[in-house]
Scaffold this motif. Structure first.
Motif, PDB file in Angstrom:
ATOM      1  N   UNK A  56       0.835  -1.190   0.000  1.00 22.80           N
ATOM      2  CA  UNK A  56       0.000   0.000   0.000  1.00 22.80           C
ATOM      3  C   UNK A  56       0.872   1.242   0.000  1.00 22.80           C
ATOM      4  N   UNK A  57       0.292   2.345  -0.436  1.00 22.79           N
ATOM      5  CA  UNK A  57       0.952   3.629  -0.312  1.00 22.79           C
ATOM      6  C   UNK A  57       0.639   4.171   1.073  1.00 22.79           C
ATOM      7  N   UNK A  58       1.579   4.863   1.668  1.00 22.19           N
ATOM      8  CA  UNK A  58       1.388   5.443   2.988  1.00 22.19           C
ATOM      9  C   UNK A  58       1.131   6.931   2.811  1.00 22.19           C
ATOM     10  N   UNK A  59      -0.030   7.364   3.240  1.00 20.03           N
ATOM     11  CA  UNK A  59      -0.435   8.764   3.144  1.00 20.03           C
ATOM     12  C   UNK A  59       0.075   9.516   4.373  1.00 20.03           C
ATOM     13  N   UNK A  60       0.586  10.709   4.177  1.00 15.97           N
ATOM     14  CA  UNK A  60       0.984  11.563   5.292  1.00 15.97           C
ATOM     15  C   UNK A  60      -0.244  12.358   5.715  1.00 15.97           C
ATOM     16  N   UNK A  61      -0.890  11.986   6.824  1.00 12.99           N
ATOM     17  CA  UNK A  61      -2.146  12.636   7.219  1.00 12.99           C
ATOM     18  C   UNK A  61      -1.982  14.115   7.568  1.00 12.99           C
ATOM     19  N   UNK A  62      -0.801  14.514   8.001  1.00  7.99           N
ATOM     20  CA  UNK A  62      -0.577  15.923   8.355  1.00  7.99           C
ATOM     21  C   UNK A  62      -0.751  16.833   7.152  1.00  7.99           C
ATOM     22  N   UNK A  63      -0.407  16.340   5.966  1.00  6.67           N
ATOM     23  CA  UNK A  63      -0.570  17.128   4.742  1.00  6.67           C
ATOM     24  C   UNK A  63      -2.051  17.405   4.482  1.00  6.67           C
ATOM     25  N   UNK A  64      -2.914  16.506   4.942  1.00 10.59           N
ATOM     26  CA  UNK A  64      -4.362  16.681   4.789  1.00 10.59           C
ATOM     27  C   UNK A  64      -4.982  17.392   5.991  1.00 10.59           C
ATOM     28  N   UNK A  65      -4.147  17.808   6.946  1.00  5.59           N
ATOM     29  CA  UNK A  65      -4.642  18.562   8.093  1.00  5.59           C
ATOM     30  C   UNK A  65      -4.978  17.739   9.317  1.00  5.59           C
ATOM     31  N   UNK A  66      -4.658  16.449   9.318  1.00  2.35           N
ATOM     32  CA  UNK A  66      -4.937  15.587  10.473  1.00  2.35           C
ATOM     33  C   UNK A  66      -3.712  15.596  11.381  1.00  2.35           C
TER      34      UNK A  66
END
Length: 152
Positions: A56-66
């Motif tokens: 899977x790809x790992x999403x950086x949640x901070x970039x989305x504001x989380x």
């Protein structure tokens, strides 16, 4: 699930892909000194054995504001409420993980929110409204200091 036996070549392949799943198979093959087809064959064997559970790809949640990660111990009125509570927790997108545990809590969940206000809303309006939940205990993560998989 049966224990899987892996050799040094399997370990080298797995380590390379765990470090970066986008590493080309031919690059791994050249570094080991075997063919790309042999790598593919070994990967297929490891997938079929159940050792490789996917990629899977790992999403950086901070970039989305989380920015607020929390762990919430959920107390259920009765153990028999567990399956229903888990079904309802699955509907809450901020819930990333859910674990049936020993100890005081019935369930331990990991949730990700944009900020503390978002966390409070998820707790008050979603989690604590679940039928059978008597109360929750929340721990906010100030900083994740370690994130890794099991060593191969």
């Amino acid at each position: 699930m049966a224990k899987v036996s892996i050799d040094g070549i399997d370990k080298t392949i797995l380590r390379a892909l765990m470090k970066d799943a986008r590493t080309p198979v031919l690059e791994i093959a050249r570094s080991i000194g075997i063919s790309g087809a042999a790598i593919h064959q070994r990967l297929r064997k490891l997938e079929n054995s159940g050792l490789i559970a996917g990629s899977k790809f790992v999403i950086n949640p901070k970039v989305l504001g989380y920015k607020t990660m929390a762990f919430v111990g959920v107390y259920l009125e009765k153990a028999k409420n567990n399956a229903d509570a888990v079904r309802q927790l699955k509907r809450i997108p901020e819930v990333l993980e859910c674990h049936y545990t020993t100890g005081d809590w019935s369930i331990l969940i990991k949730i990700l929110c944009k900020d503390n206000e978002h966390l409070m809303n998820v707790l008050n309006k979603s989690i604590q409204d679940i039928s059978g939940v008597s109360r929750t205990e929340t721990f906010i993560s100030l900083n994740q200091q370690l994130d890794r998989q099991i060593k191969i």
